[in-house]
Design a protein around this motif. Sequence first.
Motif, PDB file in Angstrom:
ATOM      1  N   THR A   1       6.810  39.544 -11.466  1.00  0.00           N
ATOM      2  CA  THR A   1       5.476  39.468 -10.866  1.00  0.00           C
ATOM      3  C   THR A   1       5.250  40.541  -9.812  1.00  0.00           C
ATOM      4  N   LEU A   2       6.320  41.221  -9.370  1.00  0.00           N
ATOM      5  CA  LEU A   2       6.206  42.263  -8.358  1.00  0.00           C
ATOM      6  C   LEU A   2       6.701  43.586  -8.922  1.00  0.00           C
ATOM      7  N   GLY A   3       6.288  44.668  -8.308  1.00  0.00           N
ATOM      8  CA  GLY A   3       6.737  45.976  -8.752  1.00  0.00           C
ATOM      9  C   GLY A   3       8.161  46.265  -8.320  1.00  0.00           C
ATOM     10  N   ASN A   4       8.839  47.110  -9.109  1.00  0.00           N
ATOM     11  CA  ASN A   4      10.144  47.613  -8.691  1.00  0.00           C
ATOM     12  C   ASN A   4       9.862  48.808  -7.776  1.00  0.00           C
ATOM     13  N   ASP A   5       9.368  48.479  -6.585  1.00  0.00           N
ATOM     14  CA  ASP A   5       8.888  49.486  -5.652  1.00  0.00           C
ATOM     15  C   ASP A   5      10.041  50.338  -5.138  1.00  0.00           C
ATOM     16  N   ALA A   6       9.720  51.446  -4.501  1.00  0.00           N
ATOM     17  CA  ALA A   6      10.752  52.378  -4.069  1.00  0.00           C
ATOM     18  C   ALA A   6      10.499  52.852  -2.645  1.00  0.00           C
ATOM     19  N   VAL A   7      11.592  53.136  -1.956  1.00  0.00           N
ATOM     20  CA  VAL A   7      11.563  53.612  -0.572  1.00  0.00           C
ATOM     21  C   VAL A   7      12.513  54.797  -0.473  1.00  0.00           C
ATOM     22  N   CYS A   8      12.090  55.857   0.202  1.00  0.00           N
ATOM     23  CA  CYS A   8      12.931  57.032   0.375  1.00  0.00           C
ATOM     24  C   CYS A   8      12.765  57.587   1.785  1.00  0.00           C
TER      25      CYS A   8
ATOM     26  N   PRO B   1      20.133  67.520   3.881  1.00  0.00           N
ATOM     27  CA  PRO B   1      19.496  66.394   4.570  1.00  0.00           C
ATOM     28  C   PRO B   1      20.143  65.079   4.148  1.00  0.00           C
ATOM     29  N   LEU B   2      20.043  64.092   5.001  1.00  0.00           N
ATOM     30  CA  LEU B   2      20.464  62.736   4.633  1.00  0.00           C
ATOM     31  C   LEU B   2      19.302  62.100   3.874  1.00  0.00           C
ATOM     32  N   VAL B   3      19.535  61.736   2.640  1.00  0.00           N
ATOM     33  CA  VAL B   3      18.491  61.153   1.797  1.00  0.00           C
ATOM     34  C   VAL B   3      18.909  59.738   1.414  1.00  0.00           C
ATOM     35  N   VAL B   4      18.051  58.785   1.679  1.00  0.00           N
ATOM     36  CA  VAL B   4      18.271  57.394   1.287  1.00  0.00           C
ATOM     37  C   VAL B   4      17.119  57.022   0.365  1.00  0.00           C
ATOM     38  N   ASP B   5      17.394  56.759  -0.886  1.00  0.00           N
ATOM     39  CA  ASP B   5      16.364  56.538  -1.890  1.00  0.00           C
ATOM     40  C   ASP B   5      16.776  55.334  -2.734  1.00  0.00           C
TER      41      ASP B   5
ATOM     42  N   VAL C   1      -0.061  60.633   4.602  1.00  0.00           N
ATOM     43  CA  VAL C   1      -0.946  60.866   3.461  1.00  0.00           C
ATOM     44  C   VAL C   1      -0.875  59.656   2.553  1.00  0.00           C
ATOM     45  N   ALA C   2      -2.034  59.084   2.259  1.00  0.00           N
ATOM     46  CA  ALA C   2      -2.132  57.989   1.303  1.00  0.00           C
ATOM     47  C   ALA C   2      -2.597  58.549  -0.033  1.00  0.00           C
ATOM     48  N   VAL C   3      -1.885  58.216  -1.103  1.00  0.00           N
ATOM     49  CA  VAL C   3      -2.250  58.653  -2.451  1.00  0.00           C
ATOM     50  C   VAL C   3      -2.642  57.427  -3.251  1.00  0.00           C
ATOM     51  N   ARG C   4      -3.796  57.475  -3.870  1.00  0.00           N
ATOM     52  CA  ARG C   4      -4.256  56.341  -4.675  1.00  0.00           C
ATOM     53  C   ARG C   4      -4.696  56.817  -6.051  1.00  0.00           C
ATOM     54  N   GLY C   5      -4.840  55.865  -6.985  1.00  0.00           N
ATOM     55  CA  GLY C   5      -5.264  56.219  -8.338  1.00  0.00           C
ATOM     56  C   GLY C   5      -4.276  57.109  -9.060  1.00  0.00           C
ATOM     57  N   ASN C   6      -2.976  56.893  -8.828  1.00  0.00           N
ATOM     58  CA  ASN C   6      -1.977  57.822  -9.337  1.00  0.00           C
ATOM     59  C   ASN C   6      -1.194  57.233 -10.503  1.00  0.00           C
ATOM     60  N   ASN C   7      -0.370  58.084 -11.092  1.00  0.00           N
ATOM     61  CA  ASN C   7       0.584  57.684 -12.116  1.00  0.00           C
ATOM     62  C   ASN C   7       1.998  57.833 -11.559  1.00  0.00           C
ATOM     63  N   HIS C   8       2.992  57.607 -12.393  1.00  0.00           N
ATOM     64  CA  HIS C   8       4.397  57.662 -12.004  1.00  0.00           C
ATOM     65  C   HIS C   8       4.722  59.024 -11.400  1.00  0.00           C
ATOM     66  N   ILE C   9       5.397  59.046 -10.241  1.00  0.00           N
ATOM     67  CA  ILE C   9       5.690  60.317  -9.577  1.00  0.00           C
ATOM     68  C   ILE C   9       7.149  60.733  -9.717  1.00  0.00           C
ATOM     69  N   GLY C  10       7.962  59.933 -10.413  1.00  0.00           N
ATOM     70  CA  GLY C  10       9.358  60.275 -10.577  1.00  0.00           C
ATOM     71  C   GLY C  10      10.189  59.852  -9.386  1.00  0.00           C
ATOM     72  N   MET C  11      11.373  60.442  -9.271  1.00  0.00           N
ATOM     73  CA  MET C  11      12.292  60.138  -8.184  1.00  0.00           C
ATOM     74  C   MET C  11      11.680  60.573  -6.855  1.00  0.00           C
ATOM     75  N   LEU C  12      11.613  59.666  -5.881  1.00  0.00           N
ATOM     76  CA  LEU C  12      10.981  59.997  -4.603  1.00  0.00           C
ATOM     77  C   LEU C  12      11.709  61.130  -3.887  1.00  0.00           C
ATOM     78  N   ALA C  13      13.027  61.174  -4.026  1.00  0.00           N
ATOM     79  CA  ALA C  13      13.792  62.226  -3.353  1.00  0.00           C
ATOM     80  C   ALA C  13      13.464  63.617  -3.864  1.00  0.00           C
ATOM     81  N   ALA C  14      12.754  63.732  -4.977  1.00  0.00           N
ATOM     82  CA  ALA C  14      12.398  65.039  -5.523  1.00  0.00           C
ATOM     83  C   ALA C  14      11.499  65.830  -4.581  1.00  0.00           C
TER      84      ALA C  14
END
Length: 519
Positions: free
Chosen positions: A325-332, A342-346, A281-294
């Motif tokens: 110049t770049l976002g503090n992007d996140a991976v989970c 579950p094993l969660v890596v965030d 699922v691709a989400v666009r036009g969004n705002n901050h979603i909080g902690m990805l592990a949520a």
Amino acid sequence: MSLPTADTAPARRPALRIADLIVAEGPEGAERILVPGLTLSVAPGEIVALRADEAASAAALVDVLAGRRRAQYGVVATGTRGLSRRVAPLRAWGVAVVRPGRPGAHRTGSAPVLVVDAVGAGPEARDAADLAHEAARKGKAVLLVTAADEPASAADRVVRLGTGPARRTAPDPRFTVEALTEAAVGSLTAAGVAPGRAALVARVLVDADVRGHFSHGIGLLPMYLDRLARGGIDAAAEPEWLSQDGPVHVLEAHGGFGQVAAERAAADCARRAAGTGLAAVAVRGNNHIGMLAAYREHFARHGVVGLVLNISGAGVAAPGAGRPTLGNDAVCMVAPRESGRPLVVDFATGTVASGKIRHAAHRGEQIPADWLVDRQGRPTTDPRELDRGGAVPVFGGHKGLGVALITEVLAGVLAGGTVSPLVHKQRAEPDRPMECSQLFLAFAPSAFGDPPVDELLDVLAGAVRSGYPEGAPPVHLPEQREEQAENAAREHGVPVPAAVAARLGWSTGPALAPAGGTR
């Protein structure tokens, strides 16, 4: 006597170096800072007095240098030994720690560095000064630690410990998980947010605090409310499916609360993957979603491996750069286990999540020097520099930059038709939607021949443990720290920075039993 700043260095090569030393007591998130990011150096033949405002702070430093206590962060190095970023244990090689008035105090041997423990010197203050001068005449580097002015007067330089924004004067209010959630829902509904959406946003924020990730918790709520009032968040926006054909679905968030679109995307992605083996699922036009592990429970409930990637506004500097110049992007990643959690890596692609720096600012604390650079690209321990144009360095040098670029292509270019330099920063532009994007991916083990996921995860965990010759530390895998934090939150309550509680108009939550949970 004039007081040099803590980072004033003597002209001679130092025999003792202390950098970014942080010592605290109490549970994580509610700790009291005793030594707030101390940096100093002492040259051979020099006496430096460390004058603490509180005896507890001075005693904590002596205990660290004597090897009786571990610090939360920092470096202690002597002579030609290189600096190490290992936090614990901090080893003070070649350091003799003595206390005036005790037998044998003047016999310091061949140690090149002498620490004089004059914290409770009282009538022994003159003896402390004599000890320091005698050692300095022999060419030793002397650090005289005291909580009184009299011993400090014997020094060549005086460094004060405990002044400035790093000191906390009052404990943060603490709430039960239920009371904190209720308070957050109340603040959101009072601002016009529908009860169901308010409950979702509150759940995501409180979940972060409970898991010990205060950077993504209730500390964000005042900003959310400000953006709501200024138009950056549309509380009534309804996410719209732009495409629901094939394995990839596309969801337009229309600038609403980021959690609303993210929750819908995670649920759709996990459910479809459980049936078809693979979904996105691709989400666009969004705002901050909080902690990805949520959003982990959707993947865990359907027994699928989840991967969530998010891009955000520019706040990270590439290796060697001084400007964000770049976002503090996140991976989970979420790997479900039938046998338990579950094993969660965030993680964020910056050295640290920007919210952790702001959390330190809320609590009046300094930060480690490798978390942030100022507008001139210089390391800084002042968290306020983040919103003055400072930048979080990308983690891992060019390899970390590579992870960031992978996230940009998948979650930005493909999912949102954008990249982080084009995303609006939520604090700097509170009247505009961020227009950030996320990519949710899910993989069903059944589509891969039903590999023994639990068994192989156990092998991985065992491989990590086996790398520690003296036994693995209590926290050596992702999700272990979060489990500890959840237990502490249930037992002791959740701390909220006093500055945040004041902005929200909250008082302290329900009374908490000291060790047996809430009442």
